[in-house]
Scaffold this active site. Structure first.
Site, PDB file in Angstrom:
ATOM      1  N   MET A 277       0.804  -1.220   0.000  1.00  0.00           N
ATOM      2  CA  MET A 277       0.000   0.000   0.000  1.00  0.00           C
ATOM      3  C   MET A 277       0.839   1.272   0.000  1.00  0.00           C
ATOM      4  O   MET A 277       0.286   2.373  -0.035  1.00  0.00           O
ATOM      5  CB  MET A 277      -0.909   0.006   1.240  1.00  0.00           C
ATOM      6  N   ARG A 278       2.172   1.140   0.033  1.00  0.00           N
ATOM      7  CA  ARG A 278       2.993   2.343   0.104  1.00  0.00           C
ATOM      8  C   ARG A 278       2.790   3.222  -1.136  1.00  0.00           C
ATOM      9  O   ARG A 278       2.794   4.457  -1.037  1.00  0.00           O
ATOM     10  CB  ARG A 278       4.457   1.975   0.287  1.00  0.00           C
ATOM     11  N   ALA A 279       2.640   2.603  -2.304  1.00  0.00           N
ATOM     12  CA  ALA A 279       2.447   3.389  -3.525  1.00  0.00           C
ATOM     13  C   ALA A 279       1.200   4.255  -3.427  1.00  0.00           C
ATOM     14  O   ALA A 279       1.207   5.439  -3.815  1.00  0.00           O
ATOM     15  CB  ALA A 279       2.354   2.461  -4.734  1.00  0.00           C
TER      16      ALA A 279
END
Length: 659
Positions: A277-279
């Protein structure tokens, strides 16, 4: 550590680097984005732009005497120098440069062991992270920095604080800074796990437009001829840019990220099949910063587009040998498909004022033409013949040097390094930095307490009493592949097996942070296809384009490998070599070909070169066993080609002492 240089090259005078400048500005507006990674060939103004950024960063109010640059209006309760009074001074934002050879203690800081033992107090000596608080931390050649230190930097950038833990004592201090790393991909890539943790990335290439190149030369030559006059001409644009950054920072908390924008970001990230989910989070933060930069209080489509272009390219890699990059057409399609139907038609990306138009990709890393090596050497002419491609790589055996060395930190052979288990202690040289050995220090100081007049609790510790821990971990090696590309290597299918084995070993070298080199031999001579480099990706590309055919100059291949290793040891004496010879052992070029090959092997053995021989002779039919004879002459570990993939067993090579 330094403040902005008054006559440094102006940020607004940088020509043809709009995307790079935008990424740096957005990171300055919102450090929570997580930093910027700038990838590009040498001579593309990467460092110039980063250093110029400091000039336009707003000045900061700090507490006088605080080593951590605390804000007097919002003092950090974890600051080791607190609590603070209400005094303040104003100073320019700092640029802190982290050298590639920095130790963990230099980066994080360390505890003052003498005071801790003698006075019973936690005396913390700040490192570079503390110095960079509320400023800019710049790491040139970040891909050459040890992975552990990159993790430390990225943790601090993401959390806004750093923690130092030594000998049971823990100190936490604020560390909010703009992190910028630059790198030349020719010298090796960052691992995908570390790439993903950088918020934004920009690929910088020199413009091929002659008009732009003329402007670059004119600006640089003008600056060099009259730095003060050149800087003065850009004083107005510099001030305007600095004021705009301050306004964007103030507006940041007021920007609204609507549910529709969140949905659009999620759909775009999902369409690019990014991991985790970092993107999504970084794209959202960047879109908010871009909206504030544009003076808006609501995130719009063009903000999402700009954010995706910067936040997604380095998260597209599906395996370690993939080059980072973003398909602009796919991005535009994802934006169009995710744009809510109720959006104003004027926000259409292809309509008037709808943002950037799709641009042709400038990534040239997939070019079929082999690139020149890092030292400018061009690959020699390859023998004519078929080119076999490798198939899916597999997990290769670990090949390592048996004896412990003292090389650069890595993940291959045993070595005395800065990270690892404690195996002993040693005296400190002068004010040498390093992790102290607490018990050894106490043991060294204890016999002298009466002579030194100790009367109360604690120890009287002198600088000469301090002992540093000796740690054993793993080192990185230079893995030089010497590959037989002659016609004796058999069918195209057999060469596919050979290339697959080598690619698997290269993948292992990539994961273990080794440098690699490639020597090939076929026809009348041997060729240095790739001098020692950290770019395993380049080695894979050179290998994939390697044709086969011609006679087998085995002796020439061994002598060429010996010469490459001789030069490599001079350039980097701490990186021990490991030679991997891939051949069927047949020598067919010149008179007494195999005898000359044995003589060359004996020369390598005399120099104590750790070697592995991978036998590529077909398993069916009559086997001559020449590769095994060669391995015996080399004092090398012998493997059949099929044994390269035999599980995760540790295979060691005996390193013989140099005669």
């Amino acid at each position: 550590m330094r403040a902005a240089v008054p006559n440094s090259f102006p940020f607004t005078a940088v020509v043809g680097m709009d995307e790079l400048q935008l990424a740096l500005v957005l990171a300055a507006i919102s450090p929570a984005i997580g930093g910027v990674l700038i990838r590009g060939e040498k001579g593309t103004a990467k460092s110039t732009a980063v250093r110029a950024l400091t000039e336009i960063l707003p000045p900061v109010d700090v507490v006088p005497g605080c080593r951590f640059s605390c804000d007097p209006e919002r003092p950090d309760p974890t600051c080791p120098d607190g609590p603070h009074a209400g005094e303040r001074v104003v100073r320019a934002a700092r640029l802190v440069e982290l050298p590639v050879g920095a130790t963990e203690d230099r980066v994080l800081g360390s505890l003052h062991l003498e005071k801790a033992l003698a006075e019973g107090v936690t005396a913390y000596e700040p490192g570079l992270l503390a110095a960079a608080h509320r400023g800019l931390l710049y790491v040139d050649e970040v891909n050459l920095l040890h992975d552990h230190l990159v993790d430390v930097l990225l943790d601090a950038a993401a959390m806004g604080r750093a923690t130092v833990e030594r000998d049971g004592v823990s100190v936490t201090h604020p560390a909010r800074f703009v992190l910028v790393g630059t790198m030349n991909p020719e010298e090796g890539e960052l691992r995908p796990q570390l790439l993903d943790r950088f918020g934004l990335t920009v690929d910088v290439v020199a413009s091929r437009d002659p008009a732009v190149r003329v402007e670059v030369m004119r600006a640089r030559l003008g600056y060099e001829a009259d730095p003060d006059g050149f800087v003065a001409r850009y004083d107005g644009p510099q001030r305007e840019l600095a004021e705009r950054i301050v306004k964007a920072r103030d507006l940041l908390s007021e920007v609204i990220l609507t549910d529709a924008a969140l949905r659009q970001i999620a759909e775009i990230c999902a369409s690019f099949d990014v991991d985790g989910m970092r993107a999504d989070l970084v794209t959202a933060r960047t879109a908010v910063a871009h909206a504030a930069w544009s003076g808006r209080t609501v995130v719009e489509v063009e903000d999402v587009r700009a954010a995706a272009k910067l936040a997604l390219p380095h998260r597209r890699r599906r395996n370690p040998f993939d080059a980072p990059g973003l398909d602009q057409e796919q991005l535009e399609e994802a934006i169009n498909n995710s744009t809510p139907s109720e959006e104003d038609p004027d926000d259409d990306p292809n309509g008037p004022g709808g943002g950037d138009k799709p641009e042709a990709s400038t990534d040239s890393t997939d070019s079929a033409a082999p690139a020149p090596s890092s030292d400018g050497e061009q690959p020699g002419p390859a023998p004519s013949g078929d080119v076999a491609n490798s198939s899916q790589p597999y997990k290769a055996r670990l090949l390592s040097v048996r004896t412990a060395g003292a090389g650069v930190a890595g993940r291959r052979s045993r070595a005395v390094t800065e990270v690892g288990r404690v195996v002993g202690e040693r005296a400190r040289v002068g004010r040498e930095a390093g992790r102290p050995h607490l018990l050894g220090t106490v043991r060294s100081a204890a016999p002298y307490q009466k002579v030194r007049g100790r009367t109360g609790p604690g120890l009287v510790v002198r600088a000469g009493d301090v002992r540093l821990a000796v740690r054993e971990g793993r080192e990185g090696n230079l893995v030089l592949f010497c590959v037989d590309a002659s016609g004796s290597m058999g069918t195209k299918k057999r060469m596919t097996e050979v290339k697959t084995a080598i690619v698997s070993l290269l993948l292992d070298a990539y994961q273990r942070r080794d440098t690699v080199g490639l020597v090939t031999f076929a026809g009348p001579a041997a060729t240095v296809a790739l001098p020692p480099t950290g770019s395993v990706e380049t080695a894979v590309r050179r290998l994939e384009s390697l044709p086969t055919g011609g006679r087998t100059p085995l002796a020439e291949g061994l002598l060429q490998a010996a010469d490459v290793l001789r030069i490599a040891v001079i350039r980097d004496p701490r990186r021990r070599p490991l030679l991997v010879l891939v051949t069927d052992g047949r020598a067919t070029y010149g008179d007494n070909a195999f005898d000359r090959a044995r003589q060359a092997a004996g020369r390598l053995a005399q120099h104590g070169i750790a070697t592995v021989v991978v036998d590529c002779e077909p398993r069916r039919g009559i086997r001559l066993g020449l590769a095994a004879e060669l391995a015996a002459e080399l004092g090398a570990e012998y493997l059949d080609l099929g044994d390269v993939a035999a599980g995760n067993l540790i295979r060691t090579v005996t390193e013989r002492k140099v005669a």
